[in-house]
Design an enzyme around this catalytic site. Structure first.
Site, PDB file in Angstrom:
ATOM      1  NE  ARG A 242      -3.519   2.663   2.379  1.00  0.00           N
ATOM      2  CZ  ARG A 242      -4.407   3.149   1.507  1.00  0.00           C
ATOM      3  NH1 ARG A 242      -4.732   2.433   0.445  1.00  0.00           N
ATOM      4  NH2 ARG A 242      -4.950   4.331   1.667  1.00  0.00           N
ATOM      5  CB  VAL A 243       1.480   3.986  -2.261  1.00  0.00           C
ATOM      6  CG1 VAL A 243       2.067   5.385  -2.221  1.00  0.00           C
ATOM      7  CG2 VAL A 243       2.448   3.024  -2.935  1.00  0.00           C
ATOM      8  CG  HIS A 244      -1.618   5.624   4.042  1.00  0.00           C
ATOM      9  ND1 HIS A 244      -2.897   5.115   4.049  1.00  0.00           N
ATOM     10  CD2 HIS A 244      -1.607   6.640   4.952  1.00  0.00           C
ATOM     11  CE1 HIS A 244      -3.629   5.787   4.934  1.00  0.00           C
ATOM     12  NE2 HIS A 244      -2.869   6.725   5.486  1.00  0.00           N
ATOM     13  CD  GLU A 246       1.548  13.808   7.511  1.00  0.00           C
ATOM     14  OE1 GLU A 246       1.877  14.038   8.679  1.00  0.00           O
ATOM     15  OE2 GLU A 246       2.030  14.433   6.540  1.00  0.00           O
ATOM     16  CB  CYS A 247      -4.859  11.218   6.723  1.00  0.00           C
ATOM     17  SG  CYS A 247      -6.431  11.891   7.325  1.00  0.00           S
ATOM     18  CB  CYS A 258     -11.061  10.490   5.593  1.00  0.00           C
ATOM     19  SG  CYS A 258      -9.768  10.564   6.834  1.00  0.00           S
ATOM     20  CD  GLU A 295      -2.535  15.963   7.400  1.00  0.00           C
ATOM     21  OE1 GLU A 295      -3.732  15.799   7.106  1.00  0.00           O
ATOM     22  OE2 GLU A 295      -1.902  15.186   8.128  1.00  0.00           O
ATOM     23  N   GLY A 296      -3.332  16.266   4.019  1.00  0.00           N
ATOM     24  CA  GLY A 296      -4.466  16.932   3.395  1.00  0.00           C
ATOM     25  C   GLY A 296      -4.348  17.043   1.894  1.00  0.00           C
ATOM     26  CG  ASP A 335      -5.121  14.989  -4.681  1.00  0.00           C
ATOM     27  OD1 ASP A 335      -3.991  15.256  -4.238  1.00  0.00           O
ATOM     28  OD2 ASP A 335      -5.693  13.906  -4.482  1.00  0.00           O
ATOM     29  NE  ARG A 337      -3.665  12.818  -2.424  1.00  0.00           N
ATOM     30  CZ  ARG A 337      -4.561  11.860  -2.197  1.00  0.00           C
ATOM     31  NH1 ARG A 337      -4.306  10.915  -1.317  1.00  0.00           N
ATOM     32  NH2 ARG A 337      -5.701  11.855  -2.852  1.00  0.00           N
TER      33      ARG A 337
END
Length: 423
Positions: A242-244, A246-247, A258, A295-296, A335, A337
Site C-alpha cells: 500500500r502507498v499511503h 499522510e492523514c 475519512c 497532509e491533506g 488534489d 499530491r
C-alpha cells in the site's frame, strides 16, 4: 547560554555565485557511486556544496532555530559510527536510470561506506536515508490476532500482536531535470516557479543552473517492510503493498470523516498475512507500506479543516456530489499530491511487480503502472471498515474513477450520500 554565532563571520554569504572550487562532482544516474558522487548539502563547508538547499528536508528550519538559539554549533558534523543500515537494500538496475529515480538519492543510506574516502577527506556528507528495525504494535492488529484473522508465528508476528518490520526513513532529493520531465514542463520554468512560490527562498534555483539537485524543505516518506527486504525485488515472490498519504487526523487521532486509518490498518493486516509463512496461514510473500508526508492531499491541515467546515455548512449539507467542488473552492485545486514522484521509492527497493495493491486510487495505480511496475490484484477497503461519515468521501472518489469491485455511484446516489452536520 553562549551563541555559536558570536565567532561567526558577520557578512552575508550569497548563493547567487559559486561558493568554491572544491565541490565534488555529481553525475545523476551513474551506476557507480564513485562516478555519481555524493550529495553534499552541508552548511559547515560551503565550498563543498554541490546541491541547492540543505539536508533534513522540512527539519532544516528547526536546525536553523537550534543554531540561532545557541543549542547547536554551526560546525557540528555527524558521527556516523554504528549508524549503517540494518538491512542491505540494492543496488538495483533502477538506480542507474536517471529517469526512473528523480526524487530521492538511491545511495542515500550507504554514504558511510561508498563515500568513505570523501568523508575521511573532511567532506560533510549526510545520509538522506536510514534503515532500521522495529516492532509495530497496533490495536487493530491485536484485535485481528484475538479474533483469529491473524495467527502469531513467533518470528514475523508475536503473540502480543507486535509485528516485526524493517523500516526506512527517506528525505527528498530532487534531480531537477528529471522532476521537470515527470511534470511535463521545462526545467527553466520549474526552477523559476519553485523560486517565486517559495518567496525567493532559494536564489540558486535561478542563478546556479550548474546545480541540478535540490533538497526541498518538505516532508519525506517512511517505508515499512514485512518480511525480507530483498524479496521486494523478486517478482516471483508475492508482494502485498500500500502507498499511503499522510492523514494525521485519521491515522493518529481516529477522525471518522475519512477512511485513512481503517484503510491503512487493513493494509498492514494484509501485509502481515501476505508475508507470513503458509504454515501460519500466510501467503509466503512480502509486504510493504510506503507512507508519504502529504497532509491533506498536500494542501495542509489548515486548508483541510477549512474544507471540512465548508462542506458541513453548505446549503443541503455535506453531500458526495459536492465533495470535490468544496475542496477546489477553498484550495483552488482538488488534489496537490501529484503521484508522479511516488513510484521512485518502489524503484529504489527494486520492485518490478506488485501482486496485490491495497489501494483504490486511480492516480496511484496509474503512476505505478506508467513507471513500468506491473500491478496484479487491487484490494479495496471492506465496506464494514468505512465509517458512516466517510461514505461521502468514498462515494465521491468511486464516482471520480477510484477502483471498486461493486457498483459505481450515479448522480442520484451522490446527492443522497450525506454526512453529519458540525453540531
Amino acid at each position: 547560554m553562549s551563541s555559536p554565532n558570536t565567532t561567526a563571520p558577520r557578512h552575508i554569504r550569497l548563493t547567487s555565485h559559486s561558493g568554491g572550487t572544491g565541490a565534488p562532482s555529481l553525475l545523476w544516474g551513474a551506476a557507480n557511486p564513485a562516478v555519481r558522487g555524493p550529495v553534499v548539502g552541508t552548511t559547515t563547508s560551503r565550498e563543498h556544496r554541490n546541491v541547492i538547499g540543505t539536508h533534513s528536508g522540512s527539519y532544516s528550519v528547526y536546525r536553523a532555530l537550534a543554531v540561532a538559539a545557541g543549542a547547536l554549533s554551526r560546525s557540528h558534523k555527524a558521527d556516523l559510527t554504528n549508524t549503517s543500515p540494518t538491512d542491505a537494500i540494492g543496488p538495483y538496475p533502477q538506480w542507474s536510470d536517471p529517469e526512473r529515480i528523480v526524487s530521492l538519492d538511491p545511495w542515500g543510506a550507504m554514504v558511510a561506506d561508498v563515500f568513505a574516502e570523501e568523508l575521511k577527506a573532511g567532506v560533510d556528507i549526510r545520509p538522506t536515508i536510514a534503515v532500521t528495525k522495529a516492532h509495530v504494535i497496533l490495536p487493530e492488529v491485536i484485535e485481528a490476532v484475538q479474533k483469529g484473522r491473524l495467527k502469531p508465528d513467533g518470528k514475523m508476528l508475536l503473540p502480543s500482536g507486535a509485528a516485526m518490520v524493517t523500516k526506512a526513513a527517506i528525505e527528498p532529493v530532487w534531480y531537477l531535470p528529471g522532476v521537470a520531465k515527470r511534470f511535463g514542463c521545462t526545467e527553466t520554468d520549474l526552477r523559476r516557479v519553485l523560486f517565486e512560490e517559495t518567496g525567493g527562498m532559494y536564489p540558486e534555483l535561478v542563478t546556479r543552473g550548474d546545480l541540478e539537485v535540490f533538497l526541498p524543505p518538505i516532508g519525506g516518506q517512511t517505508i515499512y517492510i514485512f518480511g525480507s527486504p530483498r524479496d521486494l525485488a523478486n517478482p516471483e515472490v508475492e508482494l502485498t503493498a500500500r502507498v499511503h498519504d499522510e492523514c494525521n487526523g485519521s491515522d493518529v487521532f481516529g477522525s471518522d470523516i475519512c477512511t485513512c486509518r481503517p484503510y491503512l490498518t487493513h493494509a498492514i493486516e494484509e501485509c502481515i498475512r501476505g508475508a507470513q509463512p503458509r504454515e501460519a496461514g500466510g501467503r509466503g510473500g512480502v509486504g510493504l507500506i510506503a507512507y508519504s508526508r502529504k497532509e491533506g492531499r498536500a494542501l495542509g491541515e489548515v486548508t483541510k479543516f477549512l474544507v471540512y467546515n465548508a462542506r458541513k455548512r453548505q446549503v443541503g449539507g455535506d453531500t458526495a456530489d459536492q465533495y470535490f467542488a468544496r475542496t477546489e473552492c477553498v484550495a483552488g485545486v482538488q488534489d496537490m499530491r501529484f503521484q508522479e514522484l511516488m513510484p521512485d521509492v518502489l524503484h529504489w527497493l527494486g520492485v518490478r511487480k506488485i501482486h496485490r495493491l491495497v489501494s483504490m486510487s486511480n492516480m496511484k495505480y496509474d503512476a505505478i503502472t506508467q513507471s513500468g511496475i506491473e500491478v496484479g490484484e487491487r484490494v479495496n477497503i471492506p465496506d464494514e471498515l468505512i465509517p458512516a461519515d466517510a461514505r461521502v468521501e468514498m462515494d465521491a472518489k468511486m464516482a471520480a474513477g477510484y477502483f471498486t469491485p461493486g457498483e459505481v455511484p450515479d448522480a442520484r446516489k451522490l446527492k443522497e450520500t450525506k454526512g453529519r452536520e458540525l453540531e
